[in-house]
Design a protein around this motif. Structure first.
Motif, PDB file in Angstrom:
ATOM      1  N   VAL A 132       0.829  -1.200   0.000  1.00 30.29           N
ATOM      2  CA  VAL A 132       0.000   0.000   0.000  1.00 30.29           C
ATOM      3  C   VAL A 132       0.862   1.248   0.000  1.00 30.29           C
ATOM      4  CG1 VAL A 132      -1.954  -1.103   1.142  1.00 30.29           C
ATOM      5  CG2 VAL A 132      -0.177  -0.031   2.524  1.00 30.29           C
ATOM      6  N   GLN A 133       0.297   2.310  -0.543  1.00 29.98           N
ATOM      7  CA  GLN A 133       0.945   3.617  -0.569  1.00 29.98           C
ATOM      8  C   GLN A 133      -0.069   4.657  -0.142  1.00 29.98           C
ATOM      9  OE1 GLN A 133       2.425   4.708  -4.411  1.00 29.98           O
ATOM     10  NE2 GLN A 133       3.921   6.158  -3.596  1.00 29.98           N
ATOM     11  N   ARG A 134       0.344   5.547   0.706  1.00 34.33           N
ATOM     12  CA  ARG A 134      -0.567   6.544   1.256  1.00 34.33           C
ATOM     13  C   ARG A 134      -1.134   7.427   0.145  1.00 34.33           C
ATOM     14  NH1 ARG A 134       2.717   8.375   4.457  1.00 34.33           N
ATOM     15  NH2 ARG A 134       2.140   7.168   6.295  1.00 34.33           N
ATOM     16  N   VAL A 135      -2.426   7.737   0.239  1.00 35.59           N
ATOM     17  CA  VAL A 135      -3.056   8.646  -0.710  1.00 35.59           C
ATOM     18  C   VAL A 135      -2.580  10.062  -0.414  1.00 35.59           C
ATOM     19  CG1 VAL A 135      -5.251   9.628  -1.484  1.00 35.59           C
ATOM     20  CG2 VAL A 135      -5.088   7.179  -1.007  1.00 35.59           C
ATOM     21  N   THR A 136      -2.004  10.706  -1.421  1.00 34.26           N
ATOM     22  CA  THR A 136      -1.415  12.029  -1.199  1.00 34.26           C
ATOM     23  C   THR A 136      -2.040  13.098  -2.086  1.00 34.26           C
ATOM     24  OG1 THR A 136       0.330  11.527  -2.794  1.00 34.26           O
ATOM     25  CG2 THR A 136       0.803  11.068  -0.465  1.00 34.26           C
ATOM     26  N   ASN A 137      -3.112  12.757  -2.804  1.00 32.72           N
ATOM     27  CA  ASN A 137      -3.715  13.804  -3.637  1.00 32.72           C
ATOM     28  C   ASN A 137      -4.419  14.835  -2.759  1.00 32.72           C
ATOM     29  OD1 ASN A 137      -6.254  12.741  -2.934  1.00 32.72           O
ATOM     30  ND2 ASN A 137      -6.282  11.390  -4.718  1.00 32.72           N
ATOM     31  N   GLU A 138      -4.911  15.886  -3.390  1.00 28.62           N
ATOM     32  CA  GLU A 138      -5.467  17.013  -2.644  1.00 28.62           C
ATOM     33  C   GLU A 138      -6.664  16.630  -1.784  1.00 28.62           C
ATOM     34  OE1 GLU A 138      -7.360  21.433  -3.610  1.00 28.62           O
ATOM     35  OE2 GLU A 138      -6.218  20.342  -5.144  1.00 28.62           O
ATOM     36  N   ASP A 139      -7.506  15.730  -2.288  1.00 29.85           N
ATOM     37  CA  ASP A 139      -8.710  15.351  -1.550  1.00 29.85           C
ATOM     38  C   ASP A 139      -8.424  14.346  -0.437  1.00 29.85           C
ATOM     39  OD1 ASP A 139     -10.259  16.965  -3.164  1.00 29.85           O
ATOM     40  OD2 ASP A 139     -10.595  15.365  -4.631  1.00 29.85           O
ATOM     41  N   ILE A 189     -11.752   7.841  -7.834  1.00 30.83           N
ATOM     42  CA  ILE A 189     -12.562   6.889  -8.592  1.00 30.83           C
ATOM     43  C   ILE A 189     -13.220   7.640  -9.748  1.00 30.83           C
ATOM     44  CG2 ILE A 189     -14.415   5.197  -8.533  1.00 30.83           C
ATOM     45  CD1 ILE A 189     -12.099   4.443  -6.756  1.00 30.83           C
ATOM     46  N   PRO A 190     -12.794   7.411 -10.987  1.00 29.51           N
ATOM     47  CA  PRO A 190     -13.376   8.139 -12.119  1.00 29.51           C
ATOM     48  C   PRO A 190     -14.799   7.678 -12.403  1.00 29.51           C
ATOM     49  CG  PRO A 190     -11.891   6.427 -12.902  1.00 29.51           C
ATOM     50  CD  PRO A 190     -11.759   6.450 -11.403  1.00 29.51           C
ATOM     51  N   ASP A 191     -15.600   8.574 -12.996  1.00 36.19           N
ATOM     52  CA  ASP A 191     -16.930   8.185 -13.431  1.00 36.19           C
ATOM     53  C   ASP A 191     -16.937   8.061 -14.952  1.00 36.19           C
ATOM     54  OD1 ASP A 191     -17.035  10.774 -14.430  1.00 36.19           O
ATOM     55  OD2 ASP A 191     -18.177  11.539 -12.733  1.00 36.19           O
ATOM     56  N   ALA A 192     -18.104   7.769 -15.509  1.00 35.71           N
ATOM     57  CA  ALA A 192     -18.199   7.502 -16.952  1.00 35.71           C
ATOM     58  C   ALA A 192     -17.822   8.713 -17.787  1.00 35.71           C
ATOM     59  CB  ALA A 192     -19.614   7.043 -17.286  1.00 35.71           C
ATOM     60  N   THR A 193     -18.010   9.929 -17.246  1.00 34.24           N
ATOM     61  CA  THR A 193     -17.687  11.119 -18.032  1.00 34.24           C
ATOM     62  C   THR A 193     -16.193  11.232 -18.294  1.00 34.24           C
ATOM     63  OG1 THR A 193     -17.562  12.466 -16.013  1.00 34.24           O
ATOM     64  CG2 THR A 193     -19.698  12.360 -17.149  1.00 34.24           C
ATOM     65  N   VAL A 194     -15.379  10.732 -17.375  1.00 31.40           N
ATOM     66  CA  VAL A 194     -13.930  10.762 -17.577  1.00 31.40           C
ATOM     67  C   VAL A 194     -13.558   9.937 -18.800  1.00 31.40           C
ATOM     68  CG1 VAL A 194     -11.700  10.152 -16.585  1.00 31.40           C
ATOM     69  CG2 VAL A 194     -13.475  11.144 -15.135  1.00 31.40           C
ATOM     70  N   LEU A 195     -14.145   8.749 -18.907  1.00 35.11           N
ATOM     71  CA  LEU A 195     -13.883   7.893 -20.063  1.00 35.11           C
ATOM     72  C   LEU A 195     -14.344   8.579 -21.347  1.00 35.11           C
ATOM     73  CD1 LEU A 195     -13.039   5.226 -21.365  1.00 35.11           C
ATOM     74  CD2 LEU A 195     -15.268   4.290 -20.734  1.00 35.11           C
ATOM     75  N   GLU A 196     -15.511   9.209 -21.312  1.00 34.42           N
ATOM     76  CA  GLU A 196     -16.023   9.892 -22.501  1.00 34.42           C
ATOM     77  C   GLU A 196     -15.101  11.031 -22.916  1.00 34.42           C
ATOM     78  OE1 GLU A 196     -19.886  11.136 -21.342  1.00 34.42           O
ATOM     79  OE2 GLU A 196     -20.727   9.103 -21.268  1.00 34.42           O
TER      80      GLU A 196
END
Length: 267
Positions: free
Chosen positions: A32-39, A44-51
């Motif tokens: 495991v690696q610690r989550v370091t993003n801003e949030d 978790i991407p949604d369908a709009t990211v793929l589009e």
């Protein structure tokens, strides 16, 4: 009856809980690696990211294909392995969590201690391919609840036997009468016993009597195997024999018919 090796933390080969094939399983440690993003929460991407990826003119075709493949796997809600794209080290090893990968279908199973968490669809026994679709649905529903409710699984399999009798040409109104009718038509005694085992145990689970199936997942798993055995003997084997017999030259089949006619007792 085909041997089934149920998924186990102690085995390197078993029937895959995804595809049902008996094959090699590769085991992985988890890191495991610690989550370091801003949030500071998983991304978790949604369908709009793929589009957006599929229509973005500023990315190359190769990048588009790779990103689309990745997001499609994420959106499928399947566990999968992905190479690290940076040289960043992992913070910790995740103990007591294990991953197995099927050699045949490449799908992953996730385990906590000795218990398989994903997929949570019970035993790896798949329904015989010659069963009607509605019977397969009952079979797979029984698989999905078997570990949580062996009694419920057994009751569903009794219903599947009733529908199987219909597939075999019976009325389906009374399962006991249907089995008796199949016996009169020459049903193999062992197949009859298999049908009655599933019928009686499933009935006891609906109307509790002498049997207690509340914690008996092993017996419920055997009922899955028995239902497949009946389908193999009553549907699959005759179909395969008929197909092979049909390939014999017509003259040979006519000679066999004539021989059998001579063997019949004269009135």
């Amino acid at each position: 009856m085909t041997q089934q090796i149920e998924p186990s933390i102690c085995e390197t080969a078993f029937n895959c809980p995804h595809c049902g094939a008996f094959t090699t399983q590769t085991w992985f440690h988890s890191f495991v690696q610690r989550v370091t993003n801003e949030d500071r929460v998983p991304s978790i991407p949604d369908a709009t990211v793929l589009e957006n990826v599929q229509v973005d003119p500023d990315i190359s075709d190769e990048t588009r294909i790779n990103l689309a493949s990745y997001f499609e796997k994420v959106l499928s809600r399947r566990a999968f392995l992905e190479p690290l794209k940076t040289s960043a080290y992992c913070d910790l090893q995740l103990e007591n969590v294990h991953i197995s990968k099927c050699f045949n279908c490449h799908e992953l199973a996730i385990w906590l201690h000795r218990e398989m968490l994903h997929p949570s669809n019970g035993p790896s026994v798949l329904p015989n391919g010659d069963l009607n679709d509605d019977i397969k649905r009952d079979f797979n529903e029984a698989r999905s609840i078997l570990n949580l409710s062996p009694r419920g699984a057994a009751a569903l399999l009794r219903l599947a036997v009733q529908k199987l009798c219909v597939q075999l040409g019976e009325t389906g109104r009374n399962i006991d009468t249907d089995i008796a009718s199949l016996v009169k038509k020459g049903l193999n005694p062992k197949v009859q016993q298999a049908l009655d085992i599933v019928r009686v145990i499933g009935n006891e689970c609906v109307h509790p009597g002498e049997l207690d199936m509340r914690d008996d997942a092993e017996t419920a798993t055997q009922l899955l195997l028995l239902l497949n055995l009946v389908a193999e003997q009553m549907i699959t084997l005759p179909r395969e024999i008929n197909a092979l017999y049909g390939k014999l030259p017509q003259g040979k089949r006519d000679a066999i018919t004539a021989r059998d006619a001579r063997a019949l007792p004269k009135p």
